[in-house]
Motif scaffolding. Structure first.
Motif, short mmCIF file in Angstrom:
data_model
loop_
_atom_site.label_atom_id
_atom_site.label_comp_id
_atom_site.label_asym_id
_atom_site.label_seq_id
_atom_site.Cartn_x
_atom_site.Cartn_y
_atom_site.Cartn_z
N GLU A 138 0.83 -1.21 0.00
CA GLU A 138 0.00 0.00 0.00
C GLU A 138 0.86 1.26 0.00
O GLU A 138 0.53 2.27 -0.63
N ALA A 141 1.72 1.75 -3.55
CA ALA A 141 0.53 2.17 -4.33
C ALA A 141 0.23 3.65 -4.17
O ALA A 141 -0.05 4.35 -5.14
N ARG A 142 0.33 4.13 -2.94
CA ARG A 142 -0.11 5.51 -2.72
C ARG A 142 0.87 6.53 -3.27
O ARG A 142 0.58 7.72 -3.31
N SER A 146 -2.15 7.06 -11.32
CA SER A 146 -3.09 6.06 -11.85
C SER A 146 -2.53 5.46 -13.15
O SER A 146 -2.01 6.19 -14.00
N THR A 209 -4.86 -3.27 -2.17
CA THR A 209 -4.06 -2.05 -1.99
C THR A 209 -4.08 -1.14 -3.23
O THR A 209 -3.29 -0.21 -3.32
N GLY A 210 -4.96 -1.44 -4.17
CA GLY A 210 -5.15 -0.49 -5.28
C GLY A 210 -4.53 -0.87 -6.60
O GLY A 210 -4.42 -0.03 -7.50
N ARG A 230 -1.24 0.29 -11.34
CA ARG A 230 -2.02 1.02 -10.34
C ARG A 230 -3.38 1.33 -10.95
O ARG A 230 -3.47 1.74 -12.11
#
Ligand SMILES: C[S@@+](CC[C@H](N)C(=O)[O-])C[C@H]1O[C@@H](n2cnc3c(N)ncnc32)[C@H](O)[C@@H]1O
Length: 231
Positions: A138, A141-142, A146, A209-210, A230
């Motif tokens: 995560e 990911a953050r 995108s 987690t995206g 992502r």
């Protein structure tokens, strides 16, 4: 931020022997790094800034950077000794000016930058719990935009084939020069320290987690590498 369960210490002694040892225990190591460079090139343009998590001695930065002169890198690693080897490797090459070095766990990364892509090669199999693995993924990911590609590699559990691949891998290690005692010591240490998870669980962690479902792009005994994006 809570501490992860079981993070390996890559100290001076381990950093010194790393480049030789990893090639003996991970057959196809250089192929994997070349291949990840191609996967990234297929999804990114000529200009990109990549987050290299657990950069270690810099193999993935060298592989990607040598063929992509317009790419920049942020190398994140909590081991000062491994990052020192990475700096030494880049010194005197045009890559040096394209790499930012951050001596931290990715979970603690203070940079507010959003990256175009990320790699994590042979890091998260040291994390023992599902919670620690999710927190780690995560935190990558953050920091991605995108659609950003993410290539990761780890030891994993190939389920039905695991026992045969484990035996074949030991045979290979002996063939490249390990004594019986070294084979025994190395593989029992891995049984104690590595968290081998199923591909299905890797996908669950990614999706929680995206990230999108992953595609396996490499396998060598119990080593695997996957590409995802992502969301
Ligand atoms: C087995 S080495 C892999 C090095 C390199 N990626 C390669 O392909 O050879 C694992 C590296 O991950 C680093 N590491 C461990 N936990 C980390 C974390 N939470 N965030 C970033 N790096 C981490 C270690 O210090 C070590 O240098």
């Amino acid at each position: 931020m809570s501490e992860p369960t079981s993070i390996q210490q890559f100290d001076e002694e381990r950093a010194d022997g790393y480049d030789d040892r990893i090639r003996r225990i991970a057959p196809g190591y250089d192929v994997l790094h070349g291949l990840l460079s191609s996967v990234m090139a297929a999804t990114l343009g000529d200009e990109a800034h990549l987050l290299v998590v657990g950069a270690g001695t810099g193999a993935e930065i060298a592989a990607m950077g040598e063929v992509q002169p317009g790419w920049r890198f942020t190398a994140v690693d909590p081991s000062p000794e491994m990052l020192a080897r990475c700096r030494e490797r880049m010194a005197g090459t045009d890559l040096d000016g394209r790499v930012e070095y951050v001596c931290e766990r990715v979970e603690d990364l203070s940079s507010g930058r959003t990256f175009d892509g990320a790699t994590s090669i042979f890091v998260s199999h040291f994390l023992q719990t599902r919670e620690a693995k999710e927190q780690y993924v995560e935190s990558i990911a953050r920091r991605l935009r995108s659609g950003a590609p993410f290539v990761f590699a780890d030891l994993y559990d190939p389920e039905d084939e695991a026992d045969q691949l484990w035996a074949a891998w030991q045979e290979w290690f002996a063939r490249v020069g390990a004594s019986d005692e070294e084979v025994e010591r190395t593989f029992s240490k891995m049984e104690d320290e590595i968290s081998f998870v199923l591909e299905e669980e890797l996908n669950q962690i990614l999706q929680a987690t995206g990230f999108a479902e992953c595609t396996r792009v490499y396998q060598s005994f119990l080593w695997g590498a996957w590409w995802t994006q992502r969301g």
